[in-house]
Design a protein around this motif. Structure first.
Motif, short mmCIF file in Angstrom:
data_model
loop_
_atom_site.label_atom_id
_atom_site.label_comp_id
_atom_site.label_asym_id
_atom_site.label_seq_id
_atom_site.Cartn_x
_atom_site.Cartn_y
_atom_site.Cartn_z
N PHE A 89 0.84 -1.20 0.00
CA PHE A 89 0.00 0.00 0.00
C PHE A 89 0.87 1.25 0.00
CE2 PHE A 89 -2.55 3.37 1.78
CZ PHE A 89 -3.85 3.13 1.36
N VAL A 90 1.89 1.27 0.88
CA VAL A 90 2.79 2.42 0.94
C VAL A 90 3.53 2.59 -0.39
CG1 VAL A 90 4.87 3.37 2.05
CG2 VAL A 90 3.06 2.37 3.44
N ALA A 91 4.00 1.49 -0.97
CA ALA A 91 4.70 1.57 -2.25
C ALA A 91 3.80 2.13 -3.34
CB ALA A 91 5.23 0.20 -2.64
N HIS A 92 2.52 1.77 -3.30
CA HIS A 92 1.59 2.20 -4.35
C HIS A 92 1.05 3.60 -4.11
CE1 HIS A 92 -2.22 2.12 -6.73
NE2 HIS A 92 -1.38 1.59 -7.60
N PHE A 93 0.66 3.90 -2.88
CA PHE A 93 0.00 5.17 -2.59
C PHE A 93 0.82 6.13 -1.72
CE2 PHE A 93 -3.68 2.21 -2.96
CZ PHE A 93 -4.28 2.79 -4.05
N GLY A 94 1.96 5.66 -1.20
CA GLY A 94 2.66 6.39 -0.16
C GLY A 94 3.35 7.67 -0.55
N GLU A 95 3.65 7.86 -1.82
CA GLU A 95 4.30 9.09 -2.29
C GLU A 95 5.46 9.49 -1.38
OE1 GLU A 95 1.43 12.16 -3.03
OE2 GLU A 95 0.05 10.75 -3.96
N GLY A 96 6.41 8.58 -1.23
CA GLY A 96 7.58 8.88 -0.42
C GLY A 96 7.50 8.33 0.99
N GLY A 97 6.44 7.65 1.33
CA GLY A 97 6.32 7.04 2.64
C GLY A 97 7.34 5.90 2.80
N ASP A 98 7.49 5.44 4.00
CA ASP A 98 8.47 4.40 4.28
C ASP A 98 7.75 3.15 4.78
OD1 ASP A 98 10.50 2.76 5.24
OD2 ASP A 98 11.60 4.39 6.18
N GLY A 99 7.54 2.21 3.89
CA GLY A 99 6.83 0.98 4.23
C GLY A 99 7.52 0.16 5.29
N GLU A 100 8.85 0.17 5.29
CA GLU A 100 9.59 -0.61 6.29
C GLU A 100 9.42 -0.03 7.69
OE1 GLU A 100 10.96 -3.62 6.03
OE2 GLU A 100 10.10 -3.50 4.03
N THR A 101 9.46 1.29 7.79
CA THR A 101 9.24 1.93 9.09
C THR A 101 7.83 1.64 9.60
OG1 THR A 101 10.85 3.67 8.64
CG2 THR A 101 9.19 4.14 10.32
N LEU A 102 6.86 1.72 8.71
CA LEU A 102 5.49 1.44 9.12
C LEU A 102 5.35 -0.03 9.52
CD1 LEU A 102 2.66 2.44 9.64
CD2 LEU A 102 2.16 2.14 7.19
N ALA A 103 5.97 -0.93 8.77
CA ALA A 103 5.92 -2.36 9.11
C ALA A 103 6.55 -2.60 10.48
CB ALA A 103 6.65 -3.18 8.04
N THR A 104 7.67 -1.97 10.76
CA THR A 104 8.32 -2.11 12.07
C THR A 104 7.42 -1.57 13.18
OG1 THR A 104 10.51 -1.98 11.08
CG2 THR A 104 10.35 -1.47 13.43
N THR A 105 6.76 -0.46 12.91
CA THR A 105 5.84 0.12 13.89
C THR A 105 4.69 -0.83 14.18
OG1 THR A 105 6.41 2.36 13.17
CG2 THR A 105 4.32 2.09 14.35
N VAL A 106 4.15 -1.45 13.15
CA VAL A 106 3.06 -2.41 13.34
C VAL A 106 3.54 -3.58 14.19
CG1 VAL A 106 1.59 -4.10 12.15
CG2 VAL A 106 1.77 -1.75 11.28
N TRP A 107 4.70 -4.15 13.85
CA TRP A 107 5.22 -5.28 14.62
C TRP A 107 5.48 -4.89 16.08
CZ3 TRP A 107 4.61 -10.12 13.90
CH2 TRP A 107 4.57 -10.66 12.62
N THR A 108 6.00 -3.69 16.30
CA THR A 108 6.28 -3.24 17.67
C THR A 108 4.99 -3.10 18.47
OG1 THR A 108 8.27 -2.08 16.96
CG2 THR A 108 7.31 -1.39 19.06
N HIS A 109 3.98 -2.49 17.88
CA HIS A 109 2.69 -2.35 18.56
C HIS A 109 2.06 -3.72 18.82
CE1 HIS A 109 2.92 1.93 17.72
NE2 HIS A 109 1.87 2.11 18.47
N TYR A 110 2.19 -4.62 17.87
CA TYR A 110 1.66 -5.98 18.04
C TYR A 110 2.39 -6.69 19.18
CZ TYR A 110 0.92 -10.95 17.13
OH TYR A 110 0.64 -12.28 17.27
N ALA A 111 3.72 -6.64 19.17
CA ALA A 111 4.53 -7.35 20.17
C ALA A 111 4.25 -6.85 21.59
CB ALA A 111 6.01 -7.21 19.85
N THR A 112 3.95 -5.57 21.72
CA THR A 112 3.69 -5.00 23.05
C THR A 112 2.20 -4.98 23.38
OG1 THR A 112 3.64 -2.75 22.17
CG2 THR A 112 5.77 -3.57 22.97
N ALA A 113 1.39 -5.54 22.50
CA ALA A 113 -0.08 -5.54 22.67
C ALA A 113 -0.60 -4.13 22.93
CB ALA A 113 -0.49 -6.51 23.77
N SER A 114 -0.08 -3.18 22.18
CA SER A 114 -0.45 -1.78 22.36
C SER A 114 -1.92 -1.54 22.01
CB SER A 114 0.42 -0.89 21.48
OG SER A 114 -0.05 0.43 21.51
N PRO A 115 -2.67 -0.92 22.92
CA PRO A 115 -4.06 -0.62 22.61
C PRO A 115 -4.21 0.53 21.63
CG PRO A 115 -3.49 0.27 24.75
CD PRO A 115 -2.30 -0.52 24.27
#
Length: 161
Positions: free
Chosen positions: A30-56
């Motif tokens: 999605f980031v690669a297609h629509f992100g216009e300079g966004g960083d898919g890897e940073t967002l992926a890492t953020t998702v994994w971090t929130h998942y690992a810590t069960a962040s609400p």
């Protein structure tokens, strides 16, 4: 039209890591297609971090076909963000591989509302609004999903360094 069943991905649910992996692939695309300079890897890492810590403060949902519940065909991603000092449910991505029928659209919004209710149950400052920026046709969201036009979002590139 196939009905998509939405599943909220939470760390405590058995098999959820596999769903995160599928969702993260979709998030990067999605980031690669629509992100216009966004960083898919940073967002992926953020998702994994929130998942690992069960962040609400993250809501990750995947859509599966009712006929093939192991096949992820859609995803939604939202985080709690501040907007003018108020926490909002900021929907970064909502994407489906195929058009969603009414029941699928309603189910997504029910899942979003359930996450907000769960968050608000323990948060000192409550979420009162969900927000969305879309690369798709705004009129479709207004007509078919219950969102309303709130403001116009503009951007301007600035030097990073």
């Amino acid at each position: 039209m196939t009905t998509i069943q939405w599943v909220r991905v939470r760390r405590e649910d058995k098999g959820s890591a596999r769903l995160v992996e599928c969702a993260v692939e979709r998030i990067r695309a999605f980031v690669a297609h629509f992100g216009e300079g966004g960083d898919g890897e940073t967002l992926a890492t953020t998702v994994w971090t929130h998942y690992a810590t069960a962040s609400p403060s993250m809501n990750l949902m995947v859509g599966v076909e009712s006929e093939a519940p192991d096949r992820v065909v859609a995803h939604g991603l939202a985080f709690v963000q501040l907007w003018n000092g108020e926490p909002v449910a900021w929907c970064l991505q909502i994407e489906s591989d195929r058009p969603m029928d009414r029941a699928s659209r309603v189910a997504f919004h029910v899942g979003l509302d359930e996450w907000v209710r769960d968050y608000n149950a323990t948060a000192p400052v409550k979420i009162g609004r969900a927000m969305l920026s879309t690369p798709h046709n705004e009129a479709v969201y207004v007509r078919w999903t219950g969102w309303r036009r709130y403001r116009t979002l503009l951007d301007r590139l600035v030097a990073k360094g």
